[in-house]
Design an enzyme around this catalytic site. Structure first.
Site, short mmCIF file in Angstrom:
data_model
loop_
_atom_site.label_atom_id
_atom_site.label_comp_id
_atom_site.label_asym_id
_atom_site.label_seq_id
_atom_site.Cartn_x
_atom_site.Cartn_y
_atom_site.Cartn_z
N ILE A 321 0.84 -1.18 0.00
CA ILE A 321 0.00 0.00 0.00
C ILE A 321 0.89 1.24 0.00
O ILE A 321 1.89 1.32 0.71
CB ILE A 321 -0.97 0.00 1.21
CG1 ILE A 321 -2.00 1.11 1.07
CG2 ILE A 321 -0.22 0.11 2.53
CD1 ILE A 321 -3.18 0.97 2.03
N GLU A 322 0.50 2.19 -0.83
CA GLU A 322 1.29 3.42 -0.97
C GLU A 322 1.10 4.31 0.26
O GLU A 322 -0.02 4.49 0.74
CB GLU A 322 0.84 4.16 -2.23
CG GLU A 322 1.65 5.40 -2.53
CD GLU A 322 1.15 6.12 -3.77
OE1 GLU A 322 1.99 6.64 -4.52
OE2 GLU A 322 -0.08 6.15 -3.99
#
Length: 829
Positions: A321-322
């Protein structure tokens, strides 16, 4: 000669093959961290390692989950230690006074590492494979030193049902290349999520109360080993970094100086790994050591070093996940690396203090046996009139590992009553439970009996009050003198069939088993009645709520055999009577004697509903009283066949998208025709101020202008001032109302929020808080006023039906014994 050479070469290759364990990558068929392994794959991998390392691994199945998945612990140590595993265990238990006799050898440290108590904190179970592999890697001098000097116990997944719920969902929706976009589908875990077990209980809050199958089975093994160290691996929000000790305050005051010191030491070893790799982390924040029912605190009050590790990630993180604020992408592989590092750091810290960690635990238990801390040296629990409750309480104490008995004689003495904290004279009776503080688990005993825990900091993580006298609704006393218990044996309940079939059987109504008994009778089609007033018959007094099972109306059944066998099954003592006439009260044919029907019960679940709230209800019906409940998705509320439903339960949740004005009209019509609506906690918001419903909010003064000026740095403490994270209150009850039957003269509840409901103007205010209700636990200064003169339980009559408002959840975490009885009243009465 050539033949002998070939055989030697073959033997060499076979030995090399056995010596080289398969890596997790080789076994799974994909790189560890590139995909979530299913629970059965993790178990199969550990089984493979055991088969290849039988001298260094012993795999034990200690139980199974509600859905049938195995609960496993792998014992990993040197060949010598594994060969002497049972001797190590018994010597250890002897050294801490939990087995008779003296140890004949020193004991190495026993380290238990628990992974994945929360199912969607799924990095943990995946990390366990890497940890076990490296412990068995003979090329790693450090890990071989661990095995030589300690016994390592690894539970790869405490909550396999929750873990597979999450991993199966994620593996179905993930993109071929993980989508790191935070709002992508693979970061939007559907209700109820994988955090909880099958019954949607939080297993990390269940260590002390042991209401769940997984917990009960794990604690049996824990008490057989009593490890010196217990590590609990978690995940938190994906925007955070990594937490390891030292823990945050508040510490419970009975956490020892040594345990605090080792807490600091763990942090030192973890920092070495994280600083070396430039990994972000934090300490001394958020995760405290106060509430004694976590995977770090319960082991701590049992004498171990208990710690929590928290990796940023959780269910939203997926495979990656960014995190724009951090300029990085948080991957499952990196999360595994972090938990792997703290796993090794844990073992390094223990190794550095291997002699002292053993000697300190011995001292902890020796002090408990010989000179227990605290002012109370004996606890007396009154038994008369609470025989079945005492049975339940005794079973719980046995699971904890406490030694207890009965008084064995009568005596007059003084003691501190543990709900009022008043010292008073009272009479000890022969069958009263007696628990001496002079026992190995004295510290756990003292803390769980604690009526008013000392809180050193207002910012806490969970419940702040838990005294056993409150939770079980038992009259209990703390004595300053030492008394020795006599042998306790639970009374054997038998109900022989009377020579003459009675007019009716009578049964008390004050225990959870009485509710299970009623449920069983109703499922068997037996007509059951109840008295709404107290009565006297045959020179005995029976409280309101007493069950009456009449012969009339049950003639077509094998009446006596069926009723007596069901009563014996549920430990219920029946009293047969030959008349319906009472000397005081209401005769059995009067209007005060009402029939209890077998209701069709429906409970709402799905999006917007608190998983733990519906889980507690589900567990109550299925596992505690054995009565069917139908769970329906809230989105289907408008399509329900109302004529088939008797009781509708709305658990805590947000109902703005579930109940609209049309639903309210349909609900009112159903209630007027005889339906019963039970609205709990935030579900009551759907009816506040609505036409036909009498629920209103209290008048609240507007904030003063000065209240708007506050310091940014004080934000956390300002927020805490408007909370009540599980504080104990005594509820003032209308004991004449059927909702309160069997709950005794004193009803206590754990208040976790202020709903600020006014008293019902046209209805029954069955339970409410007054200005003197507070008993124990933290209540913020802004919350205090909200919890005065406010409704907790109310009943509104509507046509032939009723609305029951429960502003506090009586089955919360299945902790409150009287709460379960009150909830039974709400359902069946």
């Amino acid at each position: 000669m050539l033949k002998r050479f070939c055989w030697s070469l073959l033997l060499l290759f076979s030995q090399f093959a056995v010596a080289q364990n398969k890596t997790p990558d080789e076994f799974l068929g994909f790189p560890l961290g590139s995909k979530f392994a299913f629970h059965h794959q993790i178990v199969d991998y550990i089984k493979l390692l055991q088969s290849q390392n039988t001298d260094r691994v012993k795999l034990v199945q200690y139980g199974s989950s509600n859905e049938g998945r195995p609960l496993m612990v792998a014992f990993i140590s040197s060949a010598e230690n594994i060969a002497n595993l049972e001797k190590i265990r018994t010597n250890h238990l002897k050294s801490i006074k939990l087995l008779d006799g003296k140890p004949d050898a020193a004991t190495p440290p026993i380290v238990w590492m628990s992974y994945n108590v929360h199912g969607n904190e799924s990095v943990s179970a995946n990390t366990s494979m890497k940890v076990i592999y490296e412990l068995l890697n003979k090329q790693n001098a450090l890990t071989q030193d661990f095995l030589k000097n300690m016994v390592v116990m690894i539970d790869p997944c405490i909550n396999p049902d929750g873990y597979d719920r999450y991993s199966q969902w994620y593996n179905r929706v993930q993109n071929a290349t993980p989508d790191v976009t935070p709002f992508g589908l693979e970061h939007d875990e559907p209700w109820p999520g994988g955090r909880f077990n099958h019954y949607l209980f939080d297993l990390n809050r269940d260590w002390a109360w042991q209401t769940q199958k997984e917990t009960k089975e794990r604690i049996v093994l824990y008490n057989q080993w009593m490890p010196h160290f217990h590590a609990d691996f978690h995940e938190m929000g994906h925007t955070r970094s990594y937490y390891f000790p030292p823990a945050a305050r508040p510490f419970h005051k009975d956490v020892t100086a040594w345990q605090r010191q080792f807490n600091d030491l763990i942090g030192e070893y973890c920092r070495k790994y994280f600083d070396k790799n430039n990994w972000a982390y934090f300490t001394r924040y958020n995760y405290d050591l106060f509430y004694p029912s976590y995977g770090d605190t319960w082991p701590t009050v049992n004498g171990a070093i208990g710690v929590t590790y928290e990796q940023g990630g959780g269910g939203r993180a997926g495979l990656g996940i960014e995190r724009k604020d951090e300029h990085d992408t948080l991957t499952l592989a990196s999360r595994i690396s972090h938990h792997y590092a703290t796993s090794l750091a844990t073992l390094e810290a223990v190794l550095s203090q291997k002699e002292r960690i053993v000697s300190e635990m011995i001292k902890f238990h020796e002090d408990a046996v010989n000179a227990p801390a605290g002012s109370f040296k004996t606890y007396i629990v009154k038994a008369k009139g609470n025989e079945e409750r005492i049975r339940s309480f005794g079973e719980w104490m046995t699971r904890q590992g406490f030694v207890y008995g009965i008084a064995g004689k009568t005596a007059s003495t003084k003691g501190t009553e543990l709900t009022t904290l008043n010292e008073q004279s009272f009479k000890i009776e022969n069958n009263d439970l007696l628990i001496s503080a002079y026992q190995p688990k004295s510290n756990l005993l003292r803390i769980l009996f604690e009526p008013k825990p000392v809180l050193e900091d207002s910012v806490t993580y969970d419940v702040t009050s838990w005294g056993l006298a409150y939770l079980y609704g038992l009259k209990a006393y703390g004595l300053k003198e030492k008394l020795v218990p006599a042998t306790y044996q639970a009374e054997k309940i038998e109900n022989p069939i009377p020579a003459t079939s009675p007019y009716a059987y009578l049964a008390q109504w004050s225990e959870v088993e009485h509710a299970a008994f009623l449920a069983d009778l109703l499922k068997n089609g037996i007509l059951v009645k109840s008295s709404n007033v107290p009565f006297d018959i045959n020179k005995a007094t029976y409280e309101a709520g007493t069950l009456i099972i009449p012969k009339k109306g049950n003639e077509n059944l094998a009446f006596d055999k069926l009723v007596t066998s069901i009563a014996t099954k549920h430990f219920v003592k029946l009293t047969p009577v030959q008349t319906g006439y009472v000397s005081n009260g209401a005769d059995f044919g009067s209007d005060y004697i009402v029939s209890l029907k077998a209701p069709k019960v429906v409970a709402v679940t799905g999006d917007g509903i608190s998983p733990t709230a519906i889980g507690a209800i589900w567990h109550y019906f299925e596992q505690q009283i054995g009565y069917p409940v139908t769970l329906v998705n809230g989105s289907r509320l408008s399509t329900l066949p109302w004529n088939e439903i008797d009781v509708l339960i709305l658990p805590d949740g947000k109902y703005s998208d579930i109940i609209n004005d049309k639903h309210l009209e349909a609900l009112q019509n159903w209630i007027r025709n005889g339906g019963k609506l039970i609205a709990m906690e935030r579900a009551t918001d759907a009816f506040v101020g609505k036409q036909g419903f009498n629920l209103t909010k209290k008048f609240t003064d507007k904030k003063k202008d000065s209240d708007t000026f506050k310091k940014y740095g004080d934000q956390e403490r300002e927020d805490a001032g408007d909370t009540s994270p599980g504080s104990m209150f005594q509820v003032t009850m209308d004991t004449t109302h059927p909702l309160s039957f069997g709950c005794g003269k004193e009803y206590f509840t754990l208040v976790r929020d202020a709903y600020e409901m006014d008293y019902l103007k046209d209805g029954w205010n069955v339970g409410y808080l007054t200005e003197t209700g507070y008993k124990a636990g933290f209540v913020g200064n802004k919350m205090t006023g909200k919890l005065k003169n406010t409704l907790v339980m109310g009943v509104q009559d509507m046509g032939r039906g009723h609305v029951v408002y429960l502003l506090d959840d009586p089955v919360f975490r299945s902790m409150l014994y009287n709460g379960k009885i009150l909830f039974s009243n709400a359902v069946f009465r």
